[in-house]
Design a protein around this motif. Structure first.
Motif, short mmCIF file in Angstrom:
data_model
loop_
_atom_site.label_atom_id
_atom_site.label_comp_id
_atom_site.label_asym_id
_atom_site.label_seq_id
_atom_site.Cartn_x
_atom_site.Cartn_y
_atom_site.Cartn_z
N HIS A 93 0.83 -1.21 0.00
CA HIS A 93 0.00 0.00 0.00
C HIS A 93 0.87 1.26 0.00
O HIS A 93 2.11 1.18 -0.07
CB HIS A 93 -0.96 -0.01 1.19
N LEU A 94 0.23 2.40 0.10
CA LEU A 94 0.95 3.68 0.03
C LEU A 94 1.97 3.84 1.16
O LEU A 94 2.99 4.50 0.97
CB LEU A 94 -0.05 4.84 0.07
N GLY A 95 1.69 3.25 2.31
CA GLY A 95 2.66 3.31 3.40
C GLY A 95 3.96 2.63 3.01
O GLY A 95 5.05 3.14 3.30
N HIS A 96 3.87 1.49 2.33
CA HIS A 96 5.07 0.82 1.84
C HIS A 96 5.78 1.66 0.78
O HIS A 96 7.01 1.73 0.73
CB HIS A 96 4.72 -0.54 1.23
N LEU A 102 3.43 6.30 8.02
CA LEU A 102 2.27 6.97 7.44
C LEU A 102 1.02 6.53 8.19
O LEU A 102 0.77 5.33 8.32
CB LEU A 102 2.16 6.59 5.96
N PRO A 103 0.23 7.48 8.70
CA PRO A 103 -0.99 7.08 9.42
C PRO A 103 -2.01 6.49 8.46
O PRO A 103 -2.01 6.77 7.26
CB PRO A 103 -1.49 8.38 10.03
N GLY A 104 -2.89 5.66 9.01
CA GLY A 104 -3.99 5.14 8.22
C GLY A 104 -4.98 6.24 7.89
O GLY A 104 -4.95 7.32 8.48
N ILE A 105 -5.87 5.97 6.96
CA ILE A 105 -6.83 6.99 6.56
C ILE A 105 -7.77 7.37 7.69
O ILE A 105 -8.40 8.44 7.66
CB ILE A 105 -7.64 6.55 5.31
N ASP A 106 -7.87 6.51 8.74
CA ASP A 106 -8.71 6.81 9.89
C ASP A 106 -8.01 7.68 10.91
O ASP A 106 -8.64 8.17 11.86
CB ASP A 106 -9.18 5.52 10.57
N GLY A 107 -6.70 7.89 10.74
CA GLY A 107 -5.95 8.74 11.66
C GLY A 107 -5.67 8.12 13.00
O GLY A 107 -5.09 8.76 13.87
N LYS A 108 -6.04 6.86 13.20
CA LYS A 108 -5.93 6.24 14.53
C LYS A 108 -4.66 5.41 14.70
O LYS A 108 -4.27 5.13 15.81
CB LYS A 108 -7.15 5.35 14.78
N ALA A 109 -4.07 4.98 13.64
CA ALA A 109 -2.88 4.11 13.73
C ALA A 109 -2.10 4.25 12.44
O ALA A 109 -2.52 4.94 11.51
CB ALA A 109 -3.31 2.66 13.95
N LYS A 110 -0.93 3.58 12.39
CA LYS A 110 -0.18 3.60 11.15
C LYS A 110 -0.96 2.85 10.08
O LYS A 110 -1.79 1.99 10.38
CB LYS A 110 1.20 2.98 11.34
N MET A 111 -0.69 3.21 8.82
CA MET A 111 -1.32 2.50 7.72
C MET A 111 -0.86 1.05 7.78
O MET A 111 0.33 0.75 7.73
CB MET A 111 -0.94 3.14 6.38
N SER A 112 -1.82 0.14 7.93
CA SER A 112 -1.48 -1.26 8.16
C SER A 112 -2.52 -2.17 7.52
O SER A 112 -3.72 -1.91 7.62
CB SER A 112 -1.43 -1.52 9.68
N LYS A 113 -2.01 -3.23 6.86
CA LYS A 113 -2.93 -4.20 6.24
C LYS A 113 -3.86 -4.80 7.28
O LYS A 113 -5.05 -4.99 7.01
CB LYS A 113 -2.11 -5.30 5.55
N SER A 114 -3.34 -5.07 8.47
CA SER A 114 -4.15 -5.72 9.50
C SER A 114 -5.22 -4.78 10.06
O SER A 114 -6.23 -5.23 10.58
CB SER A 114 -3.26 -6.22 10.64
N GLN A 115 -5.00 -3.47 9.95
CA GLN A 115 -5.98 -2.50 10.45
C GLN A 115 -7.04 -2.15 9.42
O GLN A 115 -8.04 -1.51 9.75
CB GLN A 115 -5.25 -1.20 10.87
N ASN A 166 -6.89 0.02 7.06
CA ASN A 166 -6.98 1.47 6.86
C ASN A 166 -5.98 1.95 5.81
O ASN A 166 -5.38 3.01 5.93
CB ASN A 166 -6.75 2.20 8.18
N THR A 167 -5.81 1.14 4.77
CA THR A 167 -4.78 1.41 3.77
C THR A 167 -5.38 1.84 2.43
O THR A 167 -6.58 1.70 2.20
CB THR A 167 -3.93 0.15 3.52
N ILE A 168 -4.51 2.33 1.56
CA ILE A 168 -4.83 2.52 0.15
C ILE A 168 -3.86 1.65 -0.62
O ILE A 168 -2.66 1.95 -0.71
CB ILE A 168 -4.68 3.99 -0.29
N PRO A 169 -4.31 0.51 -1.16
CA PRO A 169 -3.41 -0.40 -1.87
C PRO A 169 -2.82 0.25 -3.11
O PRO A 169 -3.43 1.16 -3.70
CB PRO A 169 -4.31 -1.58 -2.24
N LEU A 170 -1.65 -0.21 -3.51
CA LEU A 170 -1.03 0.30 -4.74
C LEU A 170 -1.88 -0.05 -5.96
O LEU A 170 -1.79 0.62 -6.99
CB LEU A 170 0.37 -0.29 -4.91
N SER A 171 -2.70 -1.08 -5.83
CA SER A 171 -3.56 -1.51 -6.94
C SER A 171 -4.93 -0.83 -6.94
O SER A 171 -5.79 -1.17 -7.75
CB SER A 171 -3.76 -3.03 -6.87
#
Length: 355
Positions: A21-24, A193-206, A208-213
């Protein structure tokens, strides 16, 4: 220009638990693409480490191997410059992990700040999978197997590099010479990079990501839902940029810092609505992800090519890692059977003759 063998060695990679995702991208992928022409770079598809907290769903780990390799190629990783390899098919890594476990204590593993935070985040309590607790040892094996001196990581992962170097120093001290090099962490300019929810880092398990795809509509929807300033109710209200995810993303991805600074000033002063700032971010992200998505769609039509890239890279990496394992075993004076004939080396042969 230095030859491939003379270039500094980089080891990096990703757990195969979901698409990147964008965090990566901002945290490591951009760096990897930039460094591959000046460094000898190995990219590890860390499927074995992914099992440390996904053993209940190994199919998830397996199906994401091709997904992540496809992401690598889509962002600009070149197989001729970067070796993409599969962790579970490099047996020397497991052998080194087992060896290194004798050079670290359980107490030291439990004190590792990264592991402590991850244990708490996953709610393990005392039911910690042994593989997860030993994650720093396995990572030390990964890094040293390639004799990497540079490891691109987020700031939160720096304690893992410190623990790797502790193990390296113990091995070298035991061997009486420098068998393995120490590594340094290469921490990106943009932090987690924070997740789109602003509560945690951008994480697949959360989730709250924007995938590269991500498709254009997915990007637009994610930006629309992004956390801003809850007190910024009307456009005329003064707004805060601290903790405002939209501005955090603009700082990370917008190539025009002067324009972003102007938006910040207007937002703080009052008179700028969230929708205007989000529209700017949407344009920026669409421009970044469109070419990645196009390349990814082409690659997805030929999974055999992606698989061949992994096979070739893994074969190359196997030779490198097995050579390191031999170096470590020899330096520590461990018993070794030499082929052909299944007879041991000269030192042990002399010992046998004396018995």
């Amino acid at each position: 220009m230095p030859t491939c063998a003379e270039r500094p060695v980089i080891l990096t990679g990703d757990r195969t638990t979901g698409p990147l995702h964008l965090g990566h991208y901002v945290g490591s992928l951009k760096n990897r693409v930039a460094l591959q022409s000046t460094h000898r770079q190995f990219l590890l598809l860390a499927d074995a480490q992914a099992l440390t907290d996904n053993a209940h769903d190994p199919a998830k780990v397996s199906r994401n191997i091709l997904e992540i390799a496809t992401d690598y190629l889509a962002v600009g990783i070149e197989p001729d410059l970067t070796t993409i390899c599969l962790q579970s098919h490099l047996p020397a890594l497991a052998d080194l992990t087992l060896l290194y476990m004798n050079f670290v204590t359980v107490a030291r593993l439990e004190r590792n700040p990264t592991i402590k935070d991850e244990i708490q985040a996953r709610g393990f309590g005392r039911d910690i999978p042994a593989g997860f607790l030993c994650y720093p040892v396995a990572q030390a094996a990964d890094i040293t197997a390639f004799k990497a001196t540079i490891v691109p990581v987020g700031e939160d992962q720096a304690p893992l590099i410190e623990q790797t170097n502790e193990i390296v120093r113990r091995i070298n001290r035991q061997a009486g010479r420098d068998v393995l090099p120490e590594a340094r962490a290469l921490i990106p300019r943009v932090g987690r990079l924070p997740g789109i929810d602003g509560k945690a880092k951008m994480s697949k398990s959360q989730g709250n990501t924007i995938p590269l795809s991500a498709a254009p509509d997915q990007i637009r929807d994610a930006v629309r839902r992004m956390f801003t300033d809850p007190n910024h109710v009307r456009a005329s209200d003064p707004g805060r940029i601290e903790g405002n995810v939209v501005f955090t993303y603009l700082d990370a991805f917008d190539d025009d810092p002067a324009a972003v600074a102007n938006l910040k000033a207007r937002y703080i002063r009052g008179g700028l609505g969230d929708s205007v700032v989000k529209e700017r971010l949407d344009e920026v992200l669409q421009a970044i992800l469109a070419p990645i998505r196009a390349r990814r769609n082409l690659l997805a039509r030929d999974p055999g090519h992606v698989l061949d890239v992994i096979r070739r890279g893994t074969a190359q990496a196997r030779g490198v890692t097995e050579a390191t394992l031999r170096d470590v075993r020899d330096a520590l004076g461990l018993f070794t059977l030499h082929e052909p004939g299944g007879i041991v080396g000269d030192t042990h042969r002399m010992q046998y003759a004396q018995q």
